[in-house]
Design a protein around this motif. Sequence first.
Motif, PDB file in Angstrom:
ATOM      1  N   GLY A  31       0.813  -1.210   0.000  1.00 22.20           N
ATOM      2  CA  GLY A  31       0.000   0.000   0.000  1.00 22.20           C
ATOM      3  C   GLY A  31       0.848   1.262   0.000  1.00 22.20           C
ATOM      4  O   GLY A  31       2.079   1.210   0.169  1.00 22.20           O
ATOM      5  N   ASP A  32       0.193   2.401  -0.268  1.00 21.16           N
ATOM      6  CA  ASP A  32       0.838   3.721  -0.261  1.00 21.16           C
ATOM      7  C   ASP A  32       1.977   3.840  -1.267  1.00 21.16           C
ATOM      8  O   ASP A  32       2.942   4.565  -1.052  1.00 21.16           O
ATOM      9  CB  ASP A  32       1.370   4.058   1.158  1.00 21.16           C
ATOM     10  CG  ASP A  32       0.258   4.030   2.185  1.00 21.16           C
ATOM     11  OD1 ASP A  32      -0.873   4.393   1.839  1.00 21.16           O
ATOM     12  OD2 ASP A  32       0.522   3.629   3.331  1.00 21.16           O
ATOM     13  N   GLU A  33       1.840   3.163  -2.385  1.00 19.46           N
ATOM     14  CA  GLU A  33       2.898   3.186  -3.403  1.00 19.46           C
ATOM     15  C   GLU A  33       2.858   4.466  -4.232  1.00 19.46           C
ATOM     16  O   GLU A  33       3.810   4.760  -4.965  1.00 19.46           O
ATOM     17  CB  GLU A  33       2.756   1.979  -4.350  1.00 19.46           C
ATOM     18  CG  GLU A  33       2.919   0.608  -3.690  1.00 19.46           C
ATOM     19  CD  GLU A  33       1.594   0.047  -3.171  1.00 19.46           C
ATOM     20  OE1 GLU A  33       0.594   0.798  -3.113  1.00 19.46           O
ATOM     21  OE2 GLU A  33       1.572  -1.145  -2.801  1.00 19.46           O
TER      22      GLU A  33
ATOM     23  N   ALA B  27      -8.309   3.388   2.611  1.00 19.80           N
ATOM     24  CA  ALA B  27      -7.357   3.925   1.642  1.00 19.80           C
ATOM     25  C   ALA B  27      -7.104   5.404   1.910  1.00 19.80           C
ATOM     26  O   ALA B  27      -7.960   6.102   2.439  1.00 19.80           O
ATOM     27  CB  ALA B  27      -7.909   3.758   0.230  1.00 19.80           C
ATOM     28  N   GLY B  28      -5.920   5.852   1.532  1.00 15.37           N
ATOM     29  CA  GLY B  28      -5.611   7.282   1.559  1.00 15.37           C
ATOM     30  C   GLY B  28      -4.762   7.547   0.332  1.00 15.37           C
ATOM     31  O   GLY B  28      -3.601   7.160   0.292  1.00 15.37           O
ATOM     32  N   HIS B  29      -5.359   8.139  -0.685  1.00 17.33           N
ATOM     33  CA  HIS B  29      -4.655   8.365  -1.954  1.00 17.33           C
ATOM     34  C   HIS B  29      -4.412   9.860  -2.118  1.00 17.33           C
ATOM     35  O   HIS B  29      -5.335  10.660  -1.985  1.00 17.33           O
ATOM     36  CB  HIS B  29      -5.478   7.816  -3.122  1.00 17.33           C
ATOM     37  CG  HIS B  29      -5.615   6.325  -3.077  1.00 17.33           C
ATOM     38  ND1 HIS B  29      -6.251   5.597  -4.053  1.00 17.33           N
ATOM     39  CD2 HIS B  29      -5.177   5.420  -2.169  1.00 17.33           C
ATOM     40  CE1 HIS B  29      -6.205   4.313  -3.732  1.00 17.33           C
ATOM     41  NE2 HIS B  29      -5.567   4.183  -2.594  1.00 17.33           N
ATOM     42  N   THR B  30      -3.181  10.214  -2.405  1.00 19.36           N
ATOM     43  CA  THR B  30      -2.815  11.630  -2.469  1.00 19.36           C
ATOM     44  C   THR B  30      -2.598  12.067  -3.909  1.00 19.36           C
ATOM     45  O   THR B  30      -1.909  11.387  -4.677  1.00 19.36           O
ATOM     46  CB  THR B  30      -1.503  11.872  -1.684  1.00 19.36           C
ATOM     47  OG1 THR B  30      -1.582  11.149  -0.459  1.00 19.36           O
ATOM     48  CG2 THR B  30      -1.271  13.336  -1.420  1.00 19.36           C
TER      49      THR B  30
ATOM     50  N   GLY C 191       1.155   7.752   7.658  1.00 17.13           N
ATOM     51  CA  GLY C 191      -0.079   7.311   6.989  1.00 17.13           C
ATOM     52  C   GLY C 191      -1.023   8.441   6.610  1.00 17.13           C
ATOM     53  O   GLY C 191      -1.258   9.349   7.407  1.00 17.13           O
ATOM     54  N   THR C 192      -1.565   8.370   5.396  1.00 22.00           N
ATOM     55  CA  THR C 192      -2.522   9.372   4.906  1.00 22.00           C
ATOM     56  C   THR C 192      -3.844   9.267   5.670  1.00 22.00           C
ATOM     57  O   THR C 192      -4.531  10.249   5.888  1.00 22.00           O
ATOM     58  CB  THR C 192      -2.776   9.128   3.395  1.00 22.00           C
ATOM     59  OG1 THR C 192      -1.516   9.038   2.748  1.00 22.00           O
ATOM     60  CG2 THR C 192      -3.580  10.232   2.764  1.00 22.00           C
ATOM     61  N   THR C 193      -4.196   8.042   6.094  1.00 21.12           N
ATOM     62  CA  THR C 193      -5.485   7.833   6.753  1.00 21.12           C
ATOM     63  C   THR C 193      -5.362   7.937   8.271  1.00 21.12           C
ATOM     64  O   THR C 193      -6.215   8.511   8.923  1.00 21.12           O
ATOM     65  CB  THR C 193      -6.049   6.453   6.341  1.00 21.12           C
ATOM     66  OG1 THR C 193      -6.232   6.483   4.928  1.00 21.12           O
ATOM     67  CG2 THR C 193      -7.376   6.151   7.000  1.00 21.12           C
TER      68      THR C 193
ATOM     69  N   PRO D 143       3.390   6.437  11.751  1.00 23.34           N
ATOM     70  CA  PRO D 143       4.657   6.351  11.009  1.00 23.34           C
ATOM     71  C   PRO D 143       4.689   5.042  10.217  1.00 23.34           C
ATOM     72  O   PRO D 143       4.286   4.001  10.728  1.00 23.34           O
ATOM     73  CB  PRO D 143       5.730   6.353  12.096  1.00 23.34           C
ATOM     74  CG  PRO D 143       5.035   6.302  13.397  1.00 23.34           C
ATOM     75  CD  PRO D 143       3.567   6.471  13.198  1.00 23.34           C
ATOM     76  N   ARG D 144       5.119   5.112   8.959  1.00 28.19           N
ATOM     77  CA  ARG D 144       5.221   3.880   8.169  1.00 28.19           C
ATOM     78  C   ARG D 144       6.579   3.237   8.421  1.00 28.19           C
ATOM     79  O   ARG D 144       7.590   3.937   8.564  1.00 28.19           O
ATOM     80  CB  ARG D 144       5.070   4.190   6.677  1.00 28.19           C
ATOM     81  CG  ARG D 144       3.690   4.724   6.324  1.00 28.19           C
ATOM     82  CD  ARG D 144       3.625   5.154   4.852  1.00 28.19           C
ATOM     83  NE  ARG D 144       2.324   5.728   4.522  1.00 28.19           N
ATOM     84  CZ  ARG D 144       2.126   6.656   3.577  1.00 28.19           C
ATOM     85  NH1 ARG D 144       3.137   7.107   2.861  1.00 28.19           N
ATOM     86  NH2 ARG D 144       0.918   7.113   3.346  1.00 28.19           N
ATOM     87  N   ARG D 145       6.593   1.910   8.490  1.00 23.81           N
ATOM     88  CA  ARG D 145       7.857   1.175   8.583  1.00 23.81           C
ATOM     89  C   ARG D 145       8.533   1.277   7.208  1.00 23.81           C
ATOM     90  O   ARG D 145       7.859   1.194   6.184  1.00 23.81           O
ATOM     91  CB  ARG D 145       7.550  -0.292   8.936  1.00 23.81           C
ATOM     92  CG  ARG D 145       6.812  -0.430  10.266  1.00 23.81           C
ATOM     93  CD  ARG D 145       6.028  -1.726  10.363  1.00 23.81           C
ATOM     94  NE  ARG D 145       6.867  -2.904  10.365  1.00 23.81           N
ATOM     95  CZ  ARG D 145       6.399  -4.142  10.180  1.00 23.81           C
ATOM     96  NH1 ARG D 145       5.099  -4.361   9.956  1.00 23.81           N
ATOM     97  NH2 ARG D 145       7.215  -5.162  10.216  1.00 23.81           N
TER      98      ARG D 145
HETATM   99 MG    MG Z   1      -2.230   5.557   0.862  1.00 20.38          MG
END
Ligand code: MG
Length: 424
Positions: free
Chosen positions: A12-14, A39-42, A298-300, A304-306
Amino acid sequence: MPATVVVGAQWGDEGKGKITDILAESAAAVVRYQGGSNAGHTVVVNGEEFKLHLIPSGILHEDTLCIMAAGTIIDPVCLRDEIAGLRERGVRCDNLRVSVNAHVIMPYHRVLDGLQEEARGKSSIGTTLRGIGPTYTDKTARMPRSIRMADLQDESHLRELIQDQLAQKNAVMEQLFGHEPLDPDDVFDEVAATLDVVRPHIADVRGAIREALAGGGLVLEGAQGTFLDLDYGTYPYVTSSHPVAGGACLGTGVGPTEIDEVVAVVKAYTTRVGSGAFPTELQDEIGDGLRERGAEYGTTTGRPRRCGWLDGVALRTAAEINGATSIAITKLDVLDELDTLRIATAYRIDGEEHTRMPENLDRLAEVTAVFEELPGWRKSLSELRAWDELPDEARAYVDRMSELAGCPIHCVSVGPSRRQTIMA
Ligand code: MG
Ligand code: GDP
Ligand code: IMO
């Protein structure tokens, strides 16, 4: 104009939102095929950042129809707020349609998500707490009188359904989790307050999908990523839907022979939010550096993302599972300052090297990643716009990614903005 699937090749978050927005420019419709407000799409256009949870990432193109298909699940509260937020910024959302068949994330699904996570204790999944698991569970369990978007059309019918659902949900909440029961009137009121905004968008979307396929073109936008897929991910640390490209057919009713292209979106390194195996994870200052340079929060949920090195074994496996016809490489600029880069090209398991992920992903916990080193380019890429401006080291890095994926490069992204994109 073809039908193109945009699928996440990692956890995710690619950068699916950015790539979808670019492809949407020349498509008649963009369709989200699974997932919900997890989902969190930017999308970043002219310095303005838009974070989308439910609404497809084509929404900034006024002439592109945006569809939430039957495979998605919709939280009406989130949808109302997202539409309102976009309208405040001048995006009208008149081009948004939500399938009558999409299931509804109800307030009690969100509560249950939290209670289930708490009950999992140390084995918690780290869900987004958006009610995703409980909603898809009701759907696949064929819960009698489960609520779909079509049911939001008639308020007295909706009130009855909520009463029915809560009779069962409250029993579970009280007896299993010791949680106080929810009041059916409160639940009804919360959902009813969204209806003026949400209802005009509920539609029979099949005709529009067929029209876009017949001319104009269709982009099928995935949420999450390949290794969060219920069947192909690191179960149970996955989501409850099918992010893989095959899920695009299930979620939209477009047949497999109608898909022309599958663009697998892959970050130039790896990130993951929530629990589960991560063979190339960096728990050191290099990982911290990637998180800061890449703004990996994270957008949502803001977590913090690993972060870790690119996992070429996962990339090869994802390209196969999705039948990728090309890869869109994102966030290459985040690696600008590193002297040496590493890519995992094999996993060592019981002394043997493997270039594909094991089918039983439980085994990821035992693998040792085998790395290849490549020189960094030590130069800012963010202003580059043409392929032949890329430094040789950056070319070598993306070429190696393409080789590992076994398919060509669609584009390379060197910044969040729409224009920071180099077409291959
Ligand atoms: Mg995302
Ligand atoms: P998605 O869920 O796959 O759509 O991805 P997210 O939007 O959750 O996360 C991607 C993040 O990276 C967003 O903040 C984007 O604005 C940003 N982003 C996308 N492409 C690039 C890029 O090439 N470089 C940089 N620095 N940021 C990018
Ligand atoms: P986009 O579309 C990254 C992760 C959660 C958790 C697991 C299950 O922005 O790429 P869920 O709420 O779906 O039951 O959580 O999946 N997860 C995501 N991670 N990007 C996402 O979406 C995600 N959606 C869910 O962190 O580990």
